[in-house]
Design a protein around this motif. Structure first.
Motif, short mmCIF file in Angstrom:
data_model
loop_
_atom_site.label_atom_id
_atom_site.label_comp_id
_atom_site.label_asym_id
_atom_site.label_seq_id
_atom_site.Cartn_x
_atom_site.Cartn_y
_atom_site.Cartn_z
N ASP A 1 92.70 25.60 78.78
CA ASP A 1 93.02 26.00 79.90
C ASP A 1 93.18 25.36 81.60
O ASP A 1 93.85 25.78 81.72
CB ASP A 1 91.74 26.94 79.76
CG ASP A 1 91.38 28.12 80.59
OD1 ASP A 1 92.28 28.81 80.82
OD2 ASP A 1 91.30 27.80 81.60
N LEU A 2 92.57 24.79 81.31
CA LEU A 2 92.73 24.13 83.08
C LEU A 2 94.16 23.18 83.21
O LEU A 2 94.76 23.01 84.08
CB LEU A 2 91.32 22.87 83.22
CG LEU A 2 89.84 22.99 83.35
CD1 LEU A 2 89.10 22.12 83.20
CD2 LEU A 2 90.08 24.41 84.78
N GLN A 3 94.07 23.15 82.04
CA GLN A 3 95.91 22.81 82.04
C GLN A 3 97.01 23.32 82.05
O GLN A 3 98.18 23.64 83.36
CB GLN A 3 96.19 21.79 80.35
CG GLN A 3 95.41 20.14 80.20
CD GLN A 3 96.65 19.67 79.29
OE1 GLN A 3 96.05 20.71 78.40
NE2 GLN A 3 96.54 18.04 78.90
N VAL A 4 96.72 25.26 81.65
CA VAL A 4 97.65 25.78 81.92
C VAL A 4 97.68 26.56 83.24
O VAL A 4 98.06 26.87 84.38
CB VAL A 4 97.47 27.65 81.22
CG1 VAL A 4 98.10 28.33 82.16
CG2 VAL A 4 98.01 26.37 79.82
N ARG A 5 96.29 26.41 83.70
CA ARG A 5 95.94 27.22 85.92
C ARG A 5 96.48 26.10 86.58
O ARG A 5 97.24 26.09 87.14
CB ARG A 5 94.53 27.35 85.35
CG ARG A 5 94.05 27.94 84.95
CD ARG A 5 92.28 28.74 85.39
NE ARG A 5 91.78 29.39 83.91
CZ ARG A 5 92.11 30.66 84.25
NH1 ARG A 5 92.33 31.01 85.41
NH2 ARG A 5 91.48 31.18 83.71
N LEU A 6 96.96 24.61 86.05
CA LEU A 6 97.07 23.08 86.97
C LEU A 6 98.83 23.80 87.02
O LEU A 6 99.08 23.77 88.05
CB LEU A 6 96.50 22.24 86.64
CG LEU A 6 97.44 20.57 87.46
CD1 LEU A 6 96.97 20.64 88.99
CD2 LEU A 6 96.67 19.99 86.82
N ASN A 7 98.75 24.11 85.70
CA ASN A 7 100.63 23.92 85.58
C ASN A 7 101.19 25.23 86.27
O ASN A 7 102.15 25.13 87.31
CB ASN A 7 101.15 23.57 84.31
CG ASN A 7 101.68 22.68 83.50
OD1 ASN A 7 101.75 21.80 84.00
ND2 ASN A 7 101.33 22.62 82.53
N ASN A 8 100.53 26.51 86.04
CA ASN A 8 100.76 27.27 86.99
C ASN A 8 101.01 27.24 88.66
O ASN A 8 101.47 27.81 89.27
CB ASN A 8 99.98 28.79 86.93
CG ASN A 8 101.09 28.85 84.97
OD1 ASN A 8 101.89 28.99 84.62
ND2 ASN A 8 99.41 29.75 84.37
N ALA A 9 99.73 26.69 89.18
CA ALA A 9 99.56 26.59 90.15
C ALA A 9 100.88 25.46 90.86
O ALA A 9 100.84 25.44 92.24
CB ALA A 9 98.67 26.05 90.81
N GLU A 10 100.66 24.22 90.51
CA GLU A 10 101.70 23.20 90.45
C GLU A 10 103.10 23.94 90.78
O GLU A 10 104.29 24.06 91.79
CB GLU A 10 102.38 22.25 89.53
CG GLU A 10 100.85 21.92 90.49
CD GLU A 10 100.37 20.39 89.51
OE1 GLU A 10 100.22 19.03 89.88
OE2 GLU A 10 101.80 20.66 88.02
N LYS A 11 103.80 25.10 89.65
CA LYS A 11 104.78 25.34 90.30
C LYS A 11 104.86 26.84 91.18
O LYS A 11 106.00 27.14 91.59
CB LYS A 11 104.77 25.77 88.40
CG LYS A 11 105.22 25.11 87.04
CD LYS A 11 105.34 26.31 85.86
CE LYS A 11 105.87 25.18 85.62
NZ LYS A 11 105.63 25.75 83.74
N THR A 12 103.85 27.53 91.26
CA THR A 12 103.83 28.73 92.72
C THR A 12 103.81 27.42 93.49
O THR A 12 105.02 28.48 94.61
CB THR A 12 102.38 28.65 92.46
OG1 THR A 12 102.06 30.06 91.37
CG2 THR A 12 102.37 30.09 93.90
#
Length: 222
Positions: free
Chosen positions: A130-141
């Motif tokens: 879940d933390l990986q998903v959130r990190l990926n989304n934040a970096e893409k944003t």
């Protein structure tokens, strides 16, 4: 105006990506403590079936020489490539690499009479993903905002985008810190050893016990 609309669109897409329908980012290998800050491309690799578990053990030992037990446990921490969390007269806590967890427990059990032992494991695989998903989304944003920043045509647009980028940078660092912490807890297991002093009977106690045993034997015989 166009920039504002684009910002709102990015926010909506980001929120949607973090929703319940988002698939966890796959994990091919457990990231070691030193690899956490690698490229985010790492989080897009094929999934694996291994579970990530935080393991802990608490062992209570009775010994004639409790100080020696604690000294051995401290030596063991460094021998296994770990470190000491806490050490006092009654308890010692160490962290060692998970690969040596079982072997270390076997060695500790030989230091005295084990009166109690508790081993627990907490599965943190889902939390990690879940933390990986959130990190990926934040970096893409953040990347989208950087692209919008290049298109900004007014000071207000620049200030708005920079404010969002500042927020995202804090968010990304927070996720990275949590991932690093969780990875370390999985990679290093915690072992706590508690001791009590075994009381060795003196000459008087031994004599009393011998008399008591003799009397008991006479009653049993009769």
């Amino acid at each position: 105006m166009k920039i504002t609309i684009l910002i709102l669109s990015v926010l909506i897409l980001s929120i949607g990506a973090c929703g319940c329908g988002a698939k966890p980012a796959p994990l091919t290998e457990f990231p070691s403590f030193s690899k956490i800050h690698e490229s985010s491309a790492r989080y897009d690799e094929p999934a694996q079936t291994d579970r990530l578990v935080v393991a802990d053990a608490t062992i209570e030992i009775q010994s004639l020489e409790p100080d020696t037990v604690h000294s051995r446990v401290l030596d063991m921490a460094f021998a296994y490539g770990g470190y000491v969390l806490n050490a006092d007269n009654d308890a010692t806590s160490i962290r060692i690499p998970a690969v040596g967890f079982k072997d270390a427990i076997r060695q500790i059990e030989k230091l005295g009479e084990v009166t109690n032992e508790k081993i627990t494991g907490q599965d943190v695989t889902d939390s990690f993903k879940d933390l990986q998903v959130r990190l990926n989304n934040a970096e893409k944003t953040r990347q989208r905002y950087l692209e919008l920043l290049e298109m900004a045509k007014s000071i207000n647009e620049v200030l708005t985008l920079e404010k969002e980028l500042e927020r995202l940078n804090r968010e990304i660092e927070l996720y990275k810190g949590k991932i690093e912490r969780l990875a370390h807890l999985v990679e290093y297991c915690t072992i706590t050893v508690k001791t009590t002093r075994e009381i060795k009977p003196g000459p008087v106690s031994q004599a009393f016990y011998a008399v008591f045993s003799g009397i008991k034997w006479m009653f049993v015989r009769n």
